[in-house]
Design a protein around this motif. Sequence first.
Motif, PDB file in Angstrom:
ATOM      1  N   ARG A  81       0.846  -1.184   0.000  1.00 23.16           N
ATOM      2  CA  ARG A  81       0.000   0.000   0.000  1.00 23.16           C
ATOM      3  C   ARG A  81       0.885   1.239   0.000  1.00 23.16           C
ATOM      4  N   ILE A  82       0.559   2.169  -0.874  1.00 26.00           N
ATOM      5  CA  ILE A  82       1.260   3.453  -0.892  1.00 26.00           C
ATOM      6  C   ILE A  82       0.381   4.471  -0.172  1.00 26.00           C
ATOM      7  N   HIS A  83       0.930   5.109   0.853  1.00 25.61           N
ATOM      8  CA  HIS A  83       0.222   6.196   1.548  1.00 25.61           C
ATOM      9  C   HIS A  83       0.754   7.509   0.988  1.00 25.61           C
ATOM     10  N   VAL A  84      -0.139   8.329   0.502  1.00 26.38           N
ATOM     11  CA  VAL A  84       0.253   9.588  -0.120  1.00 26.38           C
ATOM     12  C   VAL A  84      -0.145  10.743   0.799  1.00 26.38           C
ATOM     13  N   THR A  85       0.763  11.691   0.998  1.00 25.92           N
ATOM     14  CA  THR A  85       0.445  12.877   1.778  1.00 25.92           C
ATOM     15  C   THR A  85       0.513  14.111   0.885  1.00 25.92           C
ATOM     16  N   GLY A  86      -0.565  14.860   0.836  1.00 22.53           N
ATOM     17  CA  GLY A  86      -0.596  16.114   0.093  1.00 22.53           C
ATOM     18  C   GLY A  86      -0.902  17.254   1.056  1.00 22.53           C
ATOM     19  N   VAL A  87      -1.419  18.338   0.510  1.00 29.70           N
ATOM     20  CA  VAL A  87      -1.752  19.488   1.354  1.00 29.70           C
ATOM     21  C   VAL A  87      -3.253  19.733   1.256  1.00 29.70           C
ATOM     22  N   PRO A  88      -3.980  19.578   2.379  1.00 26.75           N
ATOM     23  CA  PRO A  88      -5.424  19.781   2.312  1.00 26.75           C
ATOM     24  C   PRO A  88      -5.766  21.263   2.135  1.00 26.75           C
ATOM     25  N   GLY A  89      -6.935  21.518   1.608  1.00 27.05           N
ATOM     26  CA  GLY A  89      -7.337  22.911   1.412  1.00 27.05           C
ATOM     27  C   GLY A  89      -8.810  22.982   1.045  1.00 27.05           C
ATOM     28  N   HIS A  90      -9.261  24.209   0.705  1.00 18.78           N
ATOM     29  CA  HIS A  90     -10.667  24.401   0.370  1.00 18.78           C
ATOM     30  C   HIS A  90     -10.919  24.032  -1.090  1.00 18.78           C
ATOM     31  N   GLY A  91     -11.903  23.195  -1.299  1.00 19.20           N
ATOM     32  CA  GLY A  91     -12.199  22.700  -2.635  1.00 19.20           C
ATOM     33  C   GLY A  91     -12.645  23.785  -3.597  1.00 19.20           C
ATOM     34  N   ALA A  92     -13.042  24.934  -3.074  1.00 18.21           N
ATOM     35  CA  ALA A  92     -13.507  26.026  -3.940  1.00 18.21           C
ATOM     36  C   ALA A  92     -12.334  26.830  -4.507  1.00 18.21           C
ATOM     37  N   VAL A  93     -11.114  26.582  -3.958  1.00 12.91           N
ATOM     38  CA  VAL A  93      -9.954  27.371  -4.398  1.00 12.91           C
ATOM     39  C   VAL A  93      -8.796  26.414  -4.725  1.00 12.91           C
ATOM     40  N   PRO A  94      -8.920  25.628  -5.775  1.00  8.18           N
ATOM     41  CA  PRO A  94      -7.940  24.554  -5.992  1.00  8.18           C
ATOM     42  C   PRO A  94      -6.626  25.012  -6.617  1.00  8.18           C
ATOM     43  N   TRP A  95      -6.586  26.227  -7.207  1.00  8.25           N
ATOM     44  CA  TRP A  95      -5.385  26.602  -7.961  1.00  8.25           C
ATOM     45  C   TRP A  95      -4.149  26.591  -7.064  1.00  8.25           C
ATOM     46  N   GLY A  96      -3.080  25.947  -7.559  1.00  3.76           N
ATOM     47  CA  GLY A  96      -1.830  25.927  -6.815  1.00  3.76           C
ATOM     48  C   GLY A  96      -1.792  24.940  -5.657  1.00  3.76           C
ATOM     49  N   SER A  97      -2.848  24.162  -5.487  1.00  5.21           N
ATOM     50  CA  SER A  97      -2.855  23.212  -4.366  1.00  5.21           C
ATOM     51  C   SER A  97      -2.032  21.980  -4.738  1.00  5.21           C
ATOM     52  N   ARG A  98      -1.694  21.170  -3.728  1.00  2.00           N
ATOM     53  CA  ARG A  98      -1.015  19.899  -3.996  1.00  2.00           C
ATOM     54  C   ARG A  98      -1.865  18.805  -3.351  1.00  2.00           C
ATOM     55  N   SER A  99      -2.896  18.410  -4.092  1.00  2.00           N
ATOM     56  CA  SER A  99      -3.856  17.427  -3.593  1.00  2.00           C
ATOM     57  C   SER A  99      -3.229  16.039  -3.551  1.00  2.00           C
ATOM     58  N   ALA A 100      -3.566  15.275  -2.499  1.00  2.00           N
ATOM     59  CA  ALA A 100      -3.097  13.889  -2.451  1.00  2.00           C
ATOM     60  C   ALA A 100      -3.675  13.087  -3.616  1.00  2.00           C
TER      61      ALA A 100
END
Length: 450
Positions: free
Chosen positions: A211-230
């Motif tokens: 199993r690969i566990h991925v860690t990204g940066v959580p944030g508000h779904g209404a402002v996705p630009w520049g995010s690093r989603s898991a």
Amino acid sequence: MSDPKPELSLTDQTVKLLQALIRNAAVNDGTPDSGNEIASVRTLDAFFGKALDVPGIQSEVVDPHPGRSSLIVRVPGRDPSARSLLLIGHLDVVPVETAGWRRGPFSGEIVDGEVWGRGAVDMLTLTAAMAAVTKQAIAQRSRLRGDLVFAAVADEETGGDYGTGWITRNRPDLLRADDALTEQGGMLIDPSRPDSGITLGIGEKGRSPRRIHVTGVPGHGAVPWGSRSAAEIAAEIVLHLLRNPAPPVILPYWRSFVHALGVDADLTAALLDPARVDAALPRLDDLAALGHALTRMTVSPNIVRAGDKLNVIPGEATIDLDIRVLPGQTAAEVDEWLQRTLAPWRESIRVTGSLFEPGNISPTDTGLYSRIITVFREQYPEALPAAVIGPGGSDGRFLRAQGTNVYGFGLYSPRLPLAEFRGRLHANNERVDLESIDLTTRALAKIVLP
Ligand SMILES: [Zn+2]
């Protein structure tokens, strides 16, 4: 005075038994209470009838869980020093999606010379033939040299915890044998050629899920630009794994398979060259995926999870990898490969899991192996033997681990060549032609009662 009941031929017994086993619908969906193999054990018990009361015959039913029954019958041979032979067939089948079927998936009906239903090729035909031949062997037991063991087992389709796995752990005496026959052999590779290859199963790949566990940066779904989603990282990894398979490894059984393909010298050379095999595989058409799996560790990212709320960019994701290893490959090789190929995402991931079941293989320089080839050639005199390993797992791994030589057997008509057979496994419209049932039954009888 009533006429004695006419004896059904061995093949007719197999056909009737196959139909009954299909109709029992022993569907194993992976849950402990599914399967209900006890219904098919009762069918077999009725089929054997008084044969199981013959002095010296030992029969036993094991039930590790209610309904999950396996039947084991041991027929003593006349020479205790002769090699013993186990015929092992599973009783369970995988679920169906009824809407995709042109005939009832549990009808067992015969249409245009084919028996229809889930389990027809995987593997109730062979299980039924094994039962018919065992019953004949009981009637003619003075002809048996070594012990013959027939095992009709539960739970092959979900790993054998209630079947062969349980029995080999808790009652190894029941399945002890020098040699064993099970499913996956006797298919022509190219029935248009008299010298077609014919498959004989000698082993199977192992598995090492991770199993690969991925860690990204959580944030508000209404402002996705520049995010690093898991989810984004997981998607990159999934695509990378699918597009960058592990490097090919050419093992002896692959050579045997390629030579039995009967393709031109150019393609043969390319398929045996680690540097060229990947480019050559598509030329195998419907055997290309099998060729891909038989020449490397495969890594299939089959369960991907990320996010649980619509307006939250996920900070965590997991990818479950179905990893299958070649005989000889180790857990360390799996983990090293993952580390190397996933290096670009090193900062964002962690790999867990340590389960490792090795690939396993039986020798081809044995008496039983050559006996099988001889029997194949009585039907297909010019056929070239192709020793193959299964890309998936079967109960054979438990038996090889206890020192038994296990071969994948069967004998199929030109209507059911290898690619067609593989295409029917776990698929809609599973069915088997009557000639294949007849060939399989008679070939098995020749092996058991030479
Ligand atoms: Zn099977």
